[in-house]
Design a protein around this motif. Sequence first.
Motif, PDB file in Angstrom:
ATOM      1  N   SER A 138       0.845  -1.193   0.000  1.00 59.31           N
ATOM      2  CA  SER A 138       0.000   0.000   0.000  1.00 59.31           C
ATOM      3  C   SER A 138       0.876   1.236   0.000  1.00 59.31           C
ATOM      4  N   TYR A 139       0.593   2.136  -0.955  1.00 64.43           N
ATOM      5  CA  TYR A 139       1.267   3.427  -1.023  1.00 64.43           C
ATOM      6  C   TYR A 139       0.236   4.514  -0.692  1.00 64.43           C
ATOM      7  N   GLY A 140       0.512   5.275   0.353  1.00 67.91           N
ATOM      8  CA  GLY A 140      -0.438   6.314   0.754  1.00 67.91           C
ATOM      9  C   GLY A 140      -0.114   6.828   2.150  1.00 67.91           C
ATOM     10  N   LEU A 141      -1.147   7.327   2.836  1.00 69.99           N
ATOM     11  CA  LEU A 141      -0.995   7.873   4.181  1.00 69.99           C
ATOM     12  C   LEU A 141      -1.532   6.852   5.183  1.00 69.99           C
ATOM     13  N   SER A 142      -0.627   6.229   5.918  1.00 67.32           N
ATOM     14  CA  SER A 142      -1.017   5.179   6.851  1.00 67.32           C
ATOM     15  C   SER A 142      -1.417   5.779   8.207  1.00 67.32           C
ATOM     16  N   LEU A 143      -2.579   5.354   8.707  1.00 68.72           N
ATOM     17  CA  LEU A 143      -3.066   5.780  10.018  1.00 68.72           C
ATOM     18  C   LEU A 143      -2.856   4.699  11.078  1.00 68.72           C
ATOM     19  N   ALA A 144      -2.024   3.703  10.730  1.00 63.45           N
ATOM     20  CA  ALA A 144      -1.727   2.642  11.702  1.00 63.45           C
ATOM     21  C   ALA A 144      -1.118   3.192  12.990  1.00 63.45           C
ATOM     22  N   PRO A 145      -0.212   4.198  12.936  1.00 67.13           N
ATOM     23  CA  PRO A 145       0.337   4.739  14.193  1.00 67.13           C
ATOM     24  C   PRO A 145      -0.739   5.325  15.106  1.00 67.13           C
ATOM     25  N   LEU A 146      -1.763   5.948  14.516  1.00 68.40           N
ATOM     26  CA  LEU A 146      -2.860   6.505  15.314  1.00 68.40           C
ATOM     27  C   LEU A 146      -3.602   5.398  16.056  1.00 68.40           C
ATOM     28  N   LEU A 147      -3.907   4.326  15.329  1.00 65.38           N
ATOM     29  CA  LEU A 147      -4.625   3.211  15.942  1.00 65.38           C
ATOM     30  C   LEU A 147      -3.772   2.497  16.984  1.00 65.38           C
ATOM     31  N   ALA A 148      -2.457   2.463  16.746  1.00 62.60           N
ATOM     32  CA  ALA A 148      -1.572   1.803  17.705  1.00 62.60           C
ATOM     33  C   ALA A 148      -1.544   2.535  19.043  1.00 62.60           C
ATOM     34  N   ARG A 149      -1.858   3.822  19.025  1.00 59.29           N
ATOM     35  CA  ARG A 149      -1.845   4.621  20.253  1.00 59.29           C
ATOM     36  C   ARG A 149      -3.250   4.821  20.809  1.00 59.29           C
ATOM     37  N   ALA A 150      -4.167   3.949  20.411  1.00 60.96           N
ATOM     38  CA  ALA A 150      -5.561   4.088  20.839  1.00 60.96           C
ATOM     39  C   ALA A 150      -5.677   4.106  22.364  1.00 60.96           C
ATOM     40  N   GLY A 151      -5.007   3.169  23.032  1.00 62.21           N
ATOM     41  CA  GLY A 151      -5.105   3.102  24.489  1.00 62.21           C
ATOM     42  C   GLY A 151      -4.641   4.379  25.157  1.00 62.21           C
ATOM     43  N   GLU A 152      -3.516   4.912  24.665  1.00 59.12           N
ATOM     44  CA  GLU A 152      -2.976   6.159  25.221  1.00 59.12           C
ATOM     45  C   GLU A 152      -3.956   7.311  25.052  1.00 59.12           C
ATOM     46  N   LEU A 153      -4.521   7.449  23.846  1.00 60.54           N
ATOM     47  CA  LEU A 153      -5.425   8.562  23.569  1.00 60.54           C
ATOM     48  C   LEU A 153      -6.725   8.450  24.367  1.00 60.54           C
ATOM     49  N   LEU A 154      -7.265   7.243  24.455  1.00 66.45           N
ATOM     50  CA  LEU A 154      -8.505   7.055  25.209  1.00 66.45           C
ATOM     51  C   LEU A 154      -8.298   7.366  26.688  1.00 66.45           C
ATOM     52  N   ALA A 155      -7.164   6.937  27.239  1.00 72.46           N
ATOM     53  CA  ALA A 155      -6.877   7.212  28.648  1.00 72.46           C
ATOM     54  C   ALA A 155      -6.671   8.704  28.888  1.00 72.46           C
ATOM     55  N   THR A 156      -5.982   9.365  27.968  1.00 71.04           N
ATOM     56  CA  THR A 156      -5.744  10.803  28.104  1.00 71.04           C
ATOM     57  C   THR A 156      -7.049  11.586  28.064  1.00 71.04           C
ATOM     58  N   ALA A 157      -7.909  11.241  27.110  1.00 66.57           N
ATOM     59  CA  ALA A 157      -9.197  11.937  26.995  1.00 66.57           C
ATOM     60  C   ALA A 157     -10.051  11.715  28.240  1.00 66.57           C
ATOM     61  N   GLN A 158     -10.034  10.491  28.778  1.00 65.81           N
ATOM     62  CA  GLN A 158     -10.816  10.204  29.983  1.00 65.81           C
ATOM     63  C   GLN A 158     -10.289  10.987  31.179  1.00 65.81           C
ATOM     64  N   ALA A 159      -8.968  11.091  31.285  1.00 69.62           N
ATOM     65  CA  ALA A 159      -8.372  11.851  32.387  1.00 69.62           C
ATOM     66  C   ALA A 159      -8.750  13.317  32.304  1.00 69.62           C
ATOM     67  N   MET A 160      -8.764  13.868  31.079  1.00 71.35           N
ATOM     68  CA  MET A 160      -9.142  15.264  30.908  1.00 71.35           C
ATOM     69  C   MET A 160     -10.610  15.478  31.250  1.00 71.35           C
ATOM     70  N   GLU A 161     -11.459  14.542  30.865  1.00 74.19           N
ATOM     71  CA  GLU A 161     -12.880  14.654  31.183  1.00 74.19           C
ATOM     72  C   GLU A 161     -13.104  14.554  32.692  1.00 74.19           C
ATOM     73  N   ASN A 162     -12.384  13.650  33.352  1.00 73.02           N
ATOM     74  CA  ASN A 162     -12.512  13.532  34.802  1.00 73.02           C
ATOM     75  C   ASN A 162     -12.086  14.825  35.490  1.00 73.02           C
ATOM     76  N   ALA A 163     -10.994  15.413  35.004  1.00 70.06           N
ATOM     77  CA  ALA A 163     -10.519  16.671  35.594  1.00 70.06           C
ATOM     78  C   ALA A 163     -11.527  17.790  35.372  1.00 70.06           C
ATOM     79  N   ARG A 164     -12.134  17.830  34.193  1.00 71.51           N
ATOM     80  CA  ARG A 164     -13.146  18.861  33.904  1.00 71.51           C
ATOM     81  C   ARG A 164     -14.336  18.728  34.848  1.00 71.51           C
ATOM     82  N   ARG A 165     -14.806  17.498  35.026  1.00 75.95           N
ATOM     83  CA  ARG A 165     -15.958  17.280  35.908  1.00 75.95           C
ATOM     84  C   ARG A 165     -15.617  17.630  37.354  1.00 75.95           C
ATOM     85  N   ASP A 166     -14.393  17.303  37.783  1.00 79.59           N
ATOM     86  CA  ASP A 166     -13.989  17.635  39.150  1.00 79.59           C
ATOM     87  C   ASP A 166     -13.919  19.145  39.344  1.00 79.59           C
TER      88      ASP A 166
END
Length: 351
Positions: free
Chosen positions: A120-148
Motif C-alpha cells: 500500500s502506497y499512501g498515508l497510513s493511520l496505523a500509528p494513530l490506531l496503535a496509540r488508541a489506548g494512550e489517547l482514550l486514557a488521556t481523553a478520559q483523564a481530561m474529562e474527569n478533571a473537567r468534571r472535578d
Amino acid sequence: MAFTKLSVQTFGVGKGTPPTTTPETDIWAVFRALRDSRSLFGLRPGHVQTLQAMLSFLKPGHGDTVFASNDEICRRVGGIDERTLRRHIDRFVELGFMKRHDSPNRKRYRVKSSEGQSISYGLSLAPLLARAGELLATAQAMENARRDRVFLRKQILTKLAQIDEADPENELTHQVRRVLRRKLSIAEYRALLGELEAQCKQMSTAVDAPETMKLPANDGQTVRHHSKSKKEQKDLESGTDSETLPLQTLTTVCDQATSFATNSLRNWHDVESHARTLAPMMGIHESTFEKAARKIGSQKASCAIFIILQMSNRIRDFGAYFHSITLGRRETDFNPSVLLERLSRSGAATA
C-alpha cells in the motif's frame, strides 16, 4: 459514517509472509479522544477537521491507509488549499499519528500479487490506531478533571452564597470571586474551598455555639448555669418587647463598652456615636452598621454593639453575629430589652 468498526490488517511484502489481523478498533472513538485532548498535542480545530476527512476515506476491511489524492481530501475538508493540507499532514507525522508510504511516482494506490500479498502506497493511520489506548486514557483523564473542576466550583459558589447571607461585607468572598475569574487547577479550587469551609465553620460557631462562662460550683450549680446561659442566648434572638431602652440601663449593664468611652455618655447621640467608633474595632464594617441602623433604627443597632461587646467571651465573630441579629434572618427576634434585663440579673448574681 457508514461504519463504526475498522478491521486493521497489516500485509507483508516478502514472499510467504501471511497477513496478520489485529483486534477490531473503534477508530471513531480514537478520533474523538484525540479531538478532545488536542490541546495537549498542540493541534488546532483545522487539524482535527483534516483528520476527520481522511478517516472518512477508509473502508471496512480495506486497511488503514488513505489512498485519496490531496485534491479529494481538500475538497472533503471543505475547500482548504493544498499547502494547508500538507502542513496538517506534516504535523500528524511529527506527532507520530500518521506515516507516509510514498510510491515512486508519488501516487497513492495498492498493488497485490497473485499470492494475495499487498503493498500500500499512501498515508497510513496505523500509528494513530496503535496509540488508541494512550489517547482514550488521556481523553478520559481530561474529562474527569473537567468534571472535578465543575464540581468543586459549584461547592465554592454554594459556600460564597452562605457567607454572603451572613456577612455581605466579608472580604474573603470578594477575593475568591476575583480569583474565580481565572482558569484554575483542581488543587487551586480545593485550596479555595478549604478556606471558605473554614470561614463558614467559624461563622457558624460564632452564631450557633456560644461559649459558656466558667463558674466555681458543684454539679447542680453548673447545670443551672448552662440552662441560664442558653436562656440568655435565646433572649438575644427572641422576644416581643420593642420599647425604648432606658439609657442608664444600657450604659450600666454594658460596662465593657462604656469603659472605652473617652467622654461620659449623656444621651443617645453620645451612645450612637460611641457605637460607630466601636464597630470597626470589633471587625464590623462601617457600611454594615449603617445598613443595620437604617433597617432597625440607630438606637437598636447601637444596643447590639454594646451587648455583643458585653458578651464577648461567648461570641467569636462579632461581624457575623451583628449581621445575623440586625440584617440576617434573626433580625426580627432580636430584643435588647429582655437581654439587658438578663445580663443585669446575671451580673448581680455573679457579684
